[in-house]
Every structure is written in structure tokens, then in C-alpha cells.
Scaffold this motif. Structure first.
Motif, PDB file in Angstrom:
ATOM      1  N   TYR A 103      46.613  27.050  32.808  1.00  0.00           N
ATOM      2  CA  TYR A 103      45.357  27.793  33.022  1.00  0.00           C
ATOM      3  C   TYR A 103      45.443  28.624  34.292  1.00  0.00           C
ATOM      4  CZ  TYR A 103      40.488  28.479  34.547  1.00  0.00           C
ATOM      5  OH  TYR A 103      39.305  29.009  35.014  1.00  0.00           O
ATOM      6  N   TYR A 104      45.885  28.034  35.393  1.00  0.00           N
ATOM      7  CA  TYR A 104      45.996  28.760  36.651  1.00  0.00           C
ATOM      8  C   TYR A 104      47.000  29.908  36.534  1.00  0.00           C
ATOM      9  CZ  TYR A 104      43.425  24.951  38.962  1.00  0.00           C
ATOM     10  OH  TYR A 104      42.471  24.039  39.344  1.00  0.00           O
ATOM     11  N   ILE A 105      48.109  29.645  35.868  1.00  0.00           N
ATOM     12  CA  ILE A 105      49.130  30.685  35.704  1.00  0.00           C
ATOM     13  C   ILE A 105      48.601  31.821  34.841  1.00  0.00           C
ATOM     14  CG2 ILE A 105      51.407  31.150  34.695  1.00  0.00           C
ATOM     15  CD1 ILE A 105      52.068  28.189  35.585  1.00  0.00           C
ATOM     16  N   TRP A 106      47.867  31.480  33.805  1.00  0.00           N
ATOM     17  CA  TRP A 106      47.250  32.484  32.936  1.00  0.00           C
ATOM     18  C   TRP A 106      46.293  33.363  33.740  1.00  0.00           C
ATOM     19  CZ3 TRP A 106      43.563  30.821  28.358  1.00  0.00           C
ATOM     20  CH2 TRP A 106      43.169  31.956  27.643  1.00  0.00           C
ATOM     21  N   VAL A 107      45.413  32.742  34.531  1.00  0.00           N
ATOM     22  CA  VAL A 107      44.475  33.505  35.357  1.00  0.00           C
ATOM     23  C   VAL A 107      45.224  34.440  36.297  1.00  0.00           C
ATOM     24  CG1 VAL A 107      42.756  33.347  37.206  1.00  0.00           C
ATOM     25  CG2 VAL A 107      42.618  31.795  35.243  1.00  0.00           C
ATOM     26  N   SER A 108      46.250  33.940  36.955  1.00  0.00           N
ATOM     27  CA  SER A 108      46.978  34.774  37.914  1.00  0.00           C
ATOM     28  C   SER A 108      47.650  35.953  37.230  1.00  0.00           C
ATOM     29  CB  SER A 108      48.020  33.937  38.667  1.00  0.00           C
ATOM     30  OG  SER A 108      49.120  33.579  37.842  1.00  0.00           O
ATOM     31  N   GLU A 109      48.228  35.727  36.064  1.00  0.00           N
ATOM     32  CA  GLU A 109      48.915  36.825  35.375  1.00  0.00           C
ATOM     33  C   GLU A 109      47.934  37.899  34.917  1.00  0.00           C
ATOM     34  OE1 GLU A 109      51.983  37.457  35.287  1.00  0.00           O
ATOM     35  OE2 GLU A 109      52.734  35.571  36.098  1.00  0.00           O
ATOM     36  N   VAL A 110      46.753  37.493  34.486  1.00  0.00           N
ATOM     37  CA  VAL A 110      45.748  38.483  34.088  1.00  0.00           C
ATOM     38  C   VAL A 110      45.297  39.291  35.303  1.00  0.00           C
ATOM     39  CG1 VAL A 110      43.428  38.800  33.150  1.00  0.00           C
ATOM     40  CG2 VAL A 110      44.974  37.148  32.099  1.00  0.00           C
ATOM     41  N   MET A 111      45.098  38.609  36.423  1.00  0.00           N
ATOM     42  CA  MET A 111      44.687  39.314  37.639  1.00  0.00           C
ATOM     43  C   MET A 111      45.756  40.271  38.137  1.00  0.00           C
ATOM     44  SD  MET A 111      42.643  36.559  39.991  1.00  0.00           S
ATOM     45  CE  MET A 111      40.948  36.100  39.603  1.00  0.00           C
ATOM     46  N   LEU A 112      47.008  39.888  37.988  1.00  0.00           N
ATOM     47  CA  LEU A 112      48.106  40.691  38.535  1.00  0.00           C
ATOM     48  C   LEU A 112      48.396  41.948  37.724  1.00  0.00           C
ATOM     49  CD1 LEU A 112      50.458  37.760  39.537  1.00  0.00           C
ATOM     50  CD2 LEU A 112      49.539  39.460  41.114  1.00  0.00           C
ATOM     51  N   GLN A 113      47.839  42.038  36.520  1.00  0.00           N
ATOM     52  CA  GLN A 113      48.029  43.244  35.728  1.00  0.00           C
ATOM     53  C   GLN A 113      47.320  44.407  36.416  1.00  0.00           C
ATOM     54  OE1 GLN A 113      46.612  42.328  31.761  1.00  0.00           O
ATOM     55  NE2 GLN A 113      47.851  40.465  31.664  1.00  0.00           N
ATOM     56  N   GLN A 114      48.056  45.399  36.827  1.00  0.00           N
ATOM     57  CA  GLN A 114      47.535  46.633  37.440  1.00  0.00           C
ATOM     58  C   GLN A 114      46.865  46.388  38.800  1.00  0.00           C
ATOM     59  OE1 GLN A 114      45.350  47.387  33.692  1.00  0.00           O
ATOM     60  NE2 GLN A 114      46.302  49.392  33.681  1.00  0.00           N
ATOM     61  N   THR A 115      47.212  45.268  39.458  1.00  0.00           N
ATOM     62  CA  THR A 115      46.609  44.951  40.758  1.00  0.00           C
ATOM     63  C   THR A 115      47.675  44.378  41.685  1.00  0.00           C
ATOM     64  OG1 THR A 115      44.555  44.391  39.575  1.00  0.00           O
ATOM     65  CG2 THR A 115      44.699  43.766  41.893  1.00  0.00           C
ATOM     66  N   ARG A 116      47.634  44.755  42.951  1.00  0.00           N
ATOM     67  CA  ARG A 116      48.625  44.302  43.918  1.00  0.00           C
ATOM     68  C   ARG A 116      48.445  42.820  44.254  1.00  0.00           C
ATOM     69  NH1 ARG A 116      51.199  47.936  47.169  1.00  0.00           N
ATOM     70  NH2 ARG A 116      51.004  46.504  48.939  1.00  0.00           N
ATOM     71  N   VAL A 117      49.569  42.169  44.579  1.00  0.00           N
ATOM     72  CA  VAL A 117      49.558  40.746  44.891  1.00  0.00           C
ATOM     73  C   VAL A 117      48.616  40.439  46.054  1.00  0.00           C
ATOM     74  CG1 VAL A 117      50.953  38.853  45.841  1.00  0.00           C
ATOM     75  CG2 VAL A 117      51.825  40.214  43.940  1.00  0.00           C
ATOM     76  N   TRP A 176      34.745  38.574  39.425  1.00  0.00           N
ATOM     77  CA  TRP A 176      35.801  39.570  39.206  1.00  0.00           C
ATOM     78  C   TRP A 176      35.507  40.885  39.931  1.00  0.00           C
ATOM     79  CZ3 TRP A 176      40.076  38.076  36.465  1.00  0.00           C
ATOM     80  CH2 TRP A 176      41.011  39.055  36.116  1.00  0.00           C
ATOM     81  N   GLU A 177      34.303  41.015  40.460  1.00  0.00           N
ATOM     82  CA  GLU A 177      33.835  42.273  41.043  1.00  0.00           C
ATOM     83  C   GLU A 177      34.825  42.830  42.060  1.00  0.00           C
ATOM     84  OE1 GLU A 177      29.493  43.166  42.443  1.00  0.00           O
ATOM     85  OE2 GLU A 177      30.624  42.422  44.174  1.00  0.00           O
ATOM     86  N   GLY A 178      35.250  44.076  41.839  1.00  0.00           N
ATOM     87  CA  GLY A 178      36.183  44.739  42.735  1.00  0.00           C
ATOM     88  C   GLY A 178      37.610  44.782  42.214  1.00  0.00           C
ATOM     89  N   LEU A 179      37.942  43.921  41.254  1.00  0.00           N
ATOM     90  CA  LEU A 179      39.303  43.941  40.692  1.00  0.00           C
ATOM     91  C   LEU A 179      39.478  45.051  39.659  1.00  0.00           C
ATOM     92  CD1 LEU A 179      40.420  40.207  40.169  1.00  0.00           C
ATOM     93  CD2 LEU A 179      41.502  41.934  41.598  1.00  0.00           C
ATOM     94  N   GLY A 180      38.370  45.481  39.051  1.00  0.00           N
ATOM     95  CA  GLY A 180      38.454  46.552  38.066  1.00  0.00           C
ATOM     96  C   GLY A 180      39.012  46.085  36.728  1.00  0.00           C
ATOM     97  N   TYR A 181      39.085  47.023  35.779  1.00  0.00           N
ATOM     98  CA  TYR A 181      39.586  46.715  34.434  1.00  0.00           C
ATOM     99  C   TYR A 181      38.914  45.438  33.911  1.00  0.00           C
ATOM    100  CZ  TYR A 181      43.196  50.000  35.941  1.00  0.00           C
ATOM    101  OH  TYR A 181      43.862  51.100  36.417  1.00  0.00           O
ATOM    102  N   TYR A 182      37.589  45.491  33.799  1.00  0.00           N
ATOM    103  CA  TYR A 182      36.800  44.296  33.495  1.00  0.00           C
ATOM    104  C   TYR A 182      37.064  43.733  32.102  1.00  0.00           C
ATOM    105  CZ  TYR A 182      34.228  44.966  37.823  1.00  0.00           C
ATOM    106  OH  TYR A 182      33.892  45.087  39.154  1.00  0.00           O
TER     107      TYR A 182
END
Length: 366
Positions: free
Chosen positions: A44-58, A90-96
């Protein structure tokens, strides 16, 4: 050094493949960045991180990840959360759409898989929001399965490593890259190998000025040996973003300003924003937003005054926003929960997209 073409992947030089596997895994073990999602094997944590990392800097993702996991520590917590709360986190990460699909997927996992992310490749790909890359990342990192995880970083590495001159923006090229992955991802420690590929692309094999001297697989790299590492990968140029003139209204009722919930589909769906309207050609500045307020919401304003400009660029769209201060003249009584009057202090309780946060910051003088 030989170039490879589509269909040749099973014929890759096995000595080269073994060298890449060994050297990259060893390099990753010694040099990888310490990141919060690398301290767990929880799918679950890995899934969340990978979704966040799409088109967003580490660096941007780290605080969002920690906050998100604190708010929704389990799959069940995310599945049961109100969408408004999830969007706010999620506010501020974009690509909602990413987080909407993440929550939809969490609900499917809870309802159909007992809260456990499936370990089978075909099953995990049935979950909303999980495509081939995310599936490969979760299965290899959480479950240590020899499944490729091919994103933009990995395609760049493969393009240079094997001198692939196909356009990586094309779907068929990604399919070929996934075939390469199935050949080169080792059965032993695929987690470190896949993460090593991602880390190599992020830190060493960068889009411009790759740091070839520091590369652990320099001796195996076809592009480096031929001196064409700066020419690869091949990627067609993006089309220029379409520009749109947008009128934005700050409608004041004493110390409260009007915000509206956007429609449930389309751009910035279900997020809260200031009223806005695309300027029609030939119309006077400010007249479009006045008409929209009156015709769609029964709100009449006067004393409309231009106050400032703001801009926001999406992937293929650029908003040139003209912001107007508007004094409320009259309004019909509407039982319409998608419209709220809020103070500037209260607005922080709502999920506001980055485009309109830029407007808000200018109001606050930030």
C-alpha cells in the motif's frame, strides 16, 4: 558495440545482461537515497509513493507522502475516507485524477481482495489506476517478483544502454522496453534492480548532460561507447501549450469570498475554485464572468475592477488569468452546496487547485 532492434531482446548478450544486473544492484545498495517509502515493503505504501512520483519530483513528494500516510495509514482508511478529505491531502500535487484512481483502487482492493494488494500480475492490473509500470513497481518492490517497471527514467536508461533509436513517446516503443525489462530483470533481488534502474535515471543517466563517468554500467553502455548518449533517447517535441484567456472573479460579501465546486469530471474535477469563465472573442474584459455569474448562479455583481494577472501551465494548456474584484449586488437564494461563502481563513479547509492557490496567494500579498 551492437545496436538492438525490436524482436531481438531474447538474444541480448547474456554476459552484458549479467554484468548490468550485478553492477547496478551493487551500486544501488551502496548509493541509493534514503526515502521514506524505501523503508517498508508494505505494498500500500509503495503504491501510494509510486502514484505520487508520477510527474512529480522526489523532494516535493516526501512531505506529501508522510502527511498522506499519517491521514490514511491503511488501505481501509483510504477506501472509507470522504473524497473531499482525500483531495485536500493531495492539494498542490496536481493531476488529481491520480488520487481519485488511487482511492477507487483502494476500494476495489478492500471489497474484492480483503484489503491485500494482489500478488498476481494479471489480478493487480485489474485494479483501477494500476497500469503496467505501477504493477511492476509494487510486485517487484513489495513482493520481490521479477516483473519490469518501465517508466520514463527506465526508458531513457534502456535507450542508451542498448542504443535504441525508436521514439520513446510512442506506445509501441514502451511495449518494446517492457519486453527488454522481462529479459533483464533478475529473479534474484528484482526489487533492488528495478529501483536501481529508476535511481540511475534520476541521478546519473539524466535527460541532459548524463554523468557517464559516475555510471556503474558505463562499460556496458552502447551509447556511451559510441559517444551518442546526448542524442538518445529519441523523443518527439511536445506541442506548445494551448493558451486560454480566463476571467476569474473575486466576489465579496463583506469579508467573505465566493468559491464554487467544479464539476465532477473534466479539468480540476470536484475541486473548489473561484468563479471563472473563458473570455469569448470580441467581448469586453470582465463581461464573460459577469454573464456566467448571473445566468448560471443568479448572482449579480457591480463595481467590477481588474486587480491582477496570474498564470498557470498544465500539461497541454496555459491559463492566462485576469482576476477581477467584484462587489455583490444581489443574489437569489439557492440551496446549492457547490457554492460557499468563506473567509480567507476558512478557505484553507477546502481542496483548492494550484492554479487558484496562485490567485489566493496574491490576495494575501504572498
Amino acid at each position: 558495440m551492437a545496436m538492438y532492434r525490436a524482436g531481438d531482446w531474447n538474444d541480448l548478450d547474456q554476459i552484458k545482461v549479467l554484468g548490468v544486473q550485478r553492477e547496478l544492484t551493487d551500486w544501488y545498495g551502496k548509493n541509493h537515497r534514503k526515502l521514506p517509502w524505501r523503508e517498508t515493503s508494505d505494498p500500500y505504501y509503495i503504491w501510494v509513493s509510486e502514484v505520487m512520483l508520477q510527474q512529480t519530483r522526489v523532494d516535493t513528494v516526501i512531505p506529501y507522502f508522510l502527511n498522506f500516510i499519517e491521514k490514511f495509514p491503511t488501505m481501509e482508511d483510504l477506501a472509507q475516507a470522504h473524497e473531499e478529505e482525500v483531495l485536500k491531502a493531495w492539494e498542490g500535487l496536481g493531476y488529481y485524477s491520480r488520487v481519485r484512481n488511487l482511492q477507487r483502487g483502494a476500494k476495489v482492493v478492500v471489497e474484492q481482495y480483503g484489503g491485500q494488494v494482489p500478488k498476481d500480475l494479471q489480478e493487480i492490473k485489474k485494479i483501477p489506476g494500476i497500469g503496467p509500470y505501477t504493477a511492476g513497481a509494487v510486485l517487484s518492490i513489495a513482493y520481490d517478483q521479477a516483473v519490469p517497471a518501465v517508466d520514463g527514467n527506465v526508458m531513457r536508461v534502456f535507450s542508451r544502454l542498448f542504443c535504441i533509436e525508436d521514439d520513446i513517446s510512442e506506445g509501441k516503443t514502451r511495449s518494446e522496453m517492457e519486453k527488454i525489462g522481462r529479459v533483464v530483470v533478475p529473479r534474484e533481488n528484482p526489487s533492488s534492480f528495478n529501483q536501481g534502474l529508476m535511481e540511475l535515471g534520476a541521478l546519473i543517466c539524466t535527460p541532459t548532460s548524463p554523468k557517464c563517468i559516475a555510471c556503474p554500467v558505463y562499460g556496458q553502455c552502447c551509447a556511451a561507447q559510441r559517444g551518442i548518449q546526448n542524442e538518445l533517447p529519441i523523443k518527439k517535441k511536445k506541442q506548445a501549450a494551448k493558451e486560454v484567456q480566463l476571467e476569474v472573479a473575486l466576489v465579496w460579501n463583506d469579508d467573505k469570498v465566493l468559491i464554487m465546486k467544479r464539476p465532477g469530471d473534466g479539468l480540476l474535477a470536484s475541486l473548489w475554485a473561484f468563479p471563472s469563465a473563458v473570455r469569448e472573442e470580441g467581448w469586453e474584459p470582465g463581461s464573460n464572468i459577469i454573464a456566467v455569474l448571473k445566468e448560471e448562479y443568479g448572482i449579480i455583481v457591480d463595481d467590477i475592477n481588474y486587480v491582477f494577472d496570474a498564470q498557470h501551465v498544465f500539461t497541454h494548456l496555459k491559463w492566462n488569468m485576469e482576476v477581477y474584484d467584484c462587489k455583490l449586488s444581489s443574489t437569489v437564494e439557492l440551496d446549492y452546496p457547490q457554492i460557499q461563502w468563506v473567509t480567507l481563513d476558512e478557505i484553507g479547509n477546502y481542496a483548492i487547485p494550484t492554479a487558484f492557490m496562485k490567485v489566493l496567494r496574491k490576495i494575501d500579498g504572498g
